[in-house]
Write a protein that holds these residues in place. Sequence first.
Motif, short mmCIF file in Angstrom:
data_model
loop_
_atom_site.label_atom_id
_atom_site.label_comp_id
_atom_site.label_asym_id
_atom_site.label_seq_id
_atom_site.Cartn_x
_atom_site.Cartn_y
_atom_site.Cartn_z
N ASN A 164 0.83 -1.06 -0.09
CA ASN A 164 -0.02 -0.02 -0.03
C ASN A 164 0.95 1.16 -0.36
O ASN A 164 1.53 1.78 0.97
N LYS A 165 1.13 1.76 -1.23
CA LYS A 165 1.84 2.99 -1.42
C LYS A 165 1.49 4.15 -0.39
O LYS A 165 2.31 5.01 0.22
N ASP A 166 0.06 4.44 -0.22
CA ASP A 166 -0.25 5.54 0.74
C ASP A 166 0.02 5.38 2.26
O ASP A 166 0.35 6.20 2.79
N LEU A 167 0.06 4.06 2.77
CA LEU A 167 0.56 3.86 4.02
C LEU A 167 2.07 3.96 4.18
O LEU A 167 2.58 4.84 5.12
N PHE A 168 2.89 3.67 3.08
CA PHE A 168 4.57 3.89 3.14
C PHE A 168 4.75 5.37 3.12
O PHE A 168 5.34 5.87 3.88
N ASP A 169 3.65 6.11 2.28
CA ASP A 169 3.93 7.59 2.30
C ASP A 169 3.43 8.19 3.43
O ASP A 169 4.20 9.27 3.98
N LYS A 170 2.61 7.80 4.16
CA LYS A 170 1.82 8.25 5.61
C LYS A 170 2.91 8.28 6.48
O LYS A 170 3.15 9.27 7.35
N PHE A 171 3.74 6.92 6.60
CA PHE A 171 4.67 6.83 7.68
C PHE A 171 6.07 7.32 7.30
O PHE A 171 6.96 6.99 8.10
N GLY A 267 -7.23 -1.42 3.36
CA GLY A 267 -6.10 -0.33 3.63
C GLY A 267 -5.53 -0.58 4.92
O GLY A 267 -4.85 0.42 5.36
N THR A 268 -5.61 -1.65 5.80
CA THR A 268 -5.09 -1.79 7.07
C THR A 268 -3.94 -2.66 7.00
O THR A 268 -3.43 -2.89 8.21
N ILE A 269 -3.49 -3.27 5.68
CA ILE A 269 -2.26 -4.09 5.71
C ILE A 269 -1.47 -3.35 4.74
O ILE A 269 -1.61 -2.96 3.86
N ALA A 270 -0.02 -3.15 5.22
CA ALA A 270 1.10 -2.39 4.43
C ALA A 270 1.51 -3.40 3.30
O ALA A 270 1.68 -2.89 2.13
N MET A 271 1.76 -4.54 3.62
CA MET A 271 2.23 -5.52 2.43
C MET A 271 1.54 -6.70 2.99
O MET A 271 1.25 -7.28 3.89
N THR A 272 1.49 -7.44 1.49
CA THR A 272 0.86 -8.81 1.63
C THR A 272 1.87 -9.67 0.55
O THR A 272 1.70 -8.93 -0.76
N ALA A 273 2.26 -10.62 1.06
CA ALA A 273 3.16 -11.52 0.09
C ALA A 273 2.23 -12.82 -0.29
O ALA A 273 1.91 -13.60 0.69
N ARG A 274 2.02 -13.00 -1.57
CA ARG A 274 0.85 -14.18 -1.82
C ARG A 274 0.85 -14.31 -3.36
O ARG A 274 1.61 -13.79 -4.01
N VAL A 275 -0.05 -15.26 -3.78
CA VAL A 275 -0.17 -15.70 -5.03
C VAL A 275 -0.73 -14.44 -5.71
O VAL A 275 -1.28 -13.64 -5.31
N ASN A 276 -1.00 -14.55 -7.22
CA ASN A 276 -1.74 -13.90 -8.21
C ASN A 276 -2.93 -13.48 -7.66
O ASN A 276 -3.56 -14.20 -7.58
N VAL A 277 -3.11 -12.00 -7.24
CA VAL A 277 -4.34 -11.51 -7.15
C VAL A 277 -4.79 -10.30 -7.91
O VAL A 277 -5.81 -9.58 -7.48
N LEU A 278 -4.04 -10.06 -9.01
CA LEU A 278 -4.07 -9.11 -9.92
C LEU A 278 -5.66 -8.71 -10.38
O LEU A 278 -6.25 -7.80 -10.47
N ASP A 279 -6.38 -10.11 -10.67
CA ASP A 279 -7.74 -9.67 -11.20
C ASP A 279 -8.69 -9.46 -10.10
O ASP A 279 -9.73 -8.93 -10.21
N GLN A 280 -8.19 -9.48 -8.78
CA GLN A 280 -9.13 -9.23 -7.84
C GLN A 280 -8.84 -7.84 -7.14
O GLN A 280 -9.63 -7.04 -6.40
N LEU A 281 -7.71 -6.88 -7.86
CA LEU A 281 -7.42 -5.76 -7.58
C LEU A 281 -8.21 -4.65 -8.19
O LEU A 281 -8.04 -3.55 -8.02
N GLU A 282 -8.99 -5.10 -9.34
CA GLU A 282 -9.75 -4.01 -10.11
C GLU A 282 -10.55 -3.04 -9.33
O GLU A 282 -10.31 -1.83 -9.38
N LEU A 293 3.54 -3.40 -6.55
CA LEU A 293 4.16 -4.67 -5.88
C LEU A 293 5.51 -4.50 -5.99
O LEU A 293 6.25 -3.82 -7.07
N ALA A 294 6.14 -5.56 -5.68
CA ALA A 294 7.56 -5.93 -5.67
C ALA A 294 7.96 -7.42 -5.83
O ALA A 294 6.90 -8.14 -5.61
N GLN A 369 -1.82 -0.62 -15.51
CA GLN A 369 -0.63 0.20 -16.14
C GLN A 369 -0.03 1.27 -15.22
O GLN A 369 -0.68 1.67 -14.12
N GLY A 370 1.35 1.07 -15.36
CA GLY A 370 2.13 1.96 -14.32
C GLY A 370 2.60 1.02 -13.24
O GLY A 370 3.54 1.77 -12.40
N LYS A 371 2.22 0.02 -13.00
CA LYS A 371 2.52 -0.94 -11.79
C LYS A 371 3.75 -1.72 -12.00
O LYS A 371 4.31 -1.71 -13.33
N ARG A 372 4.62 -1.93 -11.21
CA ARG A 372 5.73 -2.55 -11.31
C ARG A 372 5.53 -4.14 -11.60
O ARG A 372 6.38 -5.16 -11.03
#
Length: 433
Positions: A164-171, A267-282, A293-294, A369-372
């Motif tokens: 979550n980029k906003d949380l990293f920016d926030k802190f 928006g309450t988890i900063a990082m989640t390491a997991r399998v492909n969930v790109l289809d659920q992020l729309e 993502l990284a 688009q624009g994601k890493r």
Amino acid sequence: MKRVNSYRRLPKQACLAVIGMALMASGCGAKTESPKTEPAQVQAAPEPVTVKFFPTLPFSDEDFDKIVVQPVKKLYPHITIERHRTSLDNILTTGDIPDIIQTHNGELQRYMDLGILSPIDDLVKKHDVDLNRFDPVVIDSLRTEDGKLLGLPYAINFTALYYNKDLFDKFGVPYPKDGMTWLDAIEVGKVMSRQDGGVTYRGLDPENIGRIVRQMGMDYSDSKTMKSTMMNPNWKTMFEIGKAIYTIPGNEVSDVNGDYLKSFFSGTIAMTARVNVLDQLEAPTKQGLNWDLAQYPNIPGIPNVGGDVDPHMLVIPPTAKHRDAAILVAKAMTHDETQLLMVKTTARLSPLKSAANKEAFASEKPYLQGKRLDSIFKNHPIRSPMRTKYFGQTGPIAKEAFKAYVAGTIDLNTALRQADEKINAYLAGQAGK
């Protein structure tokens, strides 16, 4: 002396006379053989056939039409696809065996034991399926110990670290980097786990211990010996990594075997390491989730391994009525054109070696688009084991031992030993069944 052809000495009129006589002879009484021509071989049109297709994994109607129905219609118009909307139990009870089953490699041994799976080498050879187009580690993961191929992959899963980029920016914390180990990710998780404005933010969620297990290509039991693997030293490493994550102050959960993806979406988890969930992020993206993502964190000493081969694949039952047509369906789904369309529009990863598929990945998904996305390809899969048909029963035993270890009610060695004993006892009870 220079030789001169005799016909050059004839007067022009004599030449014409000779030619005329020859023409008259050819038209009167002289019989000449006409060149024989073989009758044209007319290829008979294939008989129309309806292939029963049974998906056991999520497959939206839109994607099913795009990846299955339309490619088959274009390449093999004599084949009609009928989607089986039933359950495996119903299939086994009624005997209405489909021609092709969409599944994953964790089910292979169980399907073999149920008699709905057999090698497809004969069909691959008969219908010229070019296996050299596929990533060899993916194909090898779908072979038996004696090298027989049990199915054809049309997509493979991948892992990534979503944040979550906003949380990293926030802190005021730098975004996660590619190439981190789990130890690195845990340190970032410690910084990001906190309370702010009455809200608890978890720094790092690993999906579950079972996902980390796949980075070492482990099953809970060995398919050859039918014995537990819990005393393998790799389990100690994985349990320790998992506990280090779930015991970060402020990162604790009520159930380490639960799934907290929705908390990342909200928006309450900063990082989640997991399998492909790109289809659920729309939807979350449209609702304001600012994420990226990284590269999935590596186990220390094992760089650039995101997990073992985790394919979506196609198997053909030995008693299917239309096995030949079924392999043609598989060919259509793994055709270059189909695969390129799939990676562009559905954000599924292709099992083919084609660089074009990587370059075009998710290119027609506007919200991606624009994601890493290039971070996904910095890891590679390792060969997956042939999982036993008891994978679904032995996994929970190991996970309960892990839960007790994280809670501190037992130490690591005790947790592994108890899981080992319980899995072996379970397997012994299944012997001969």
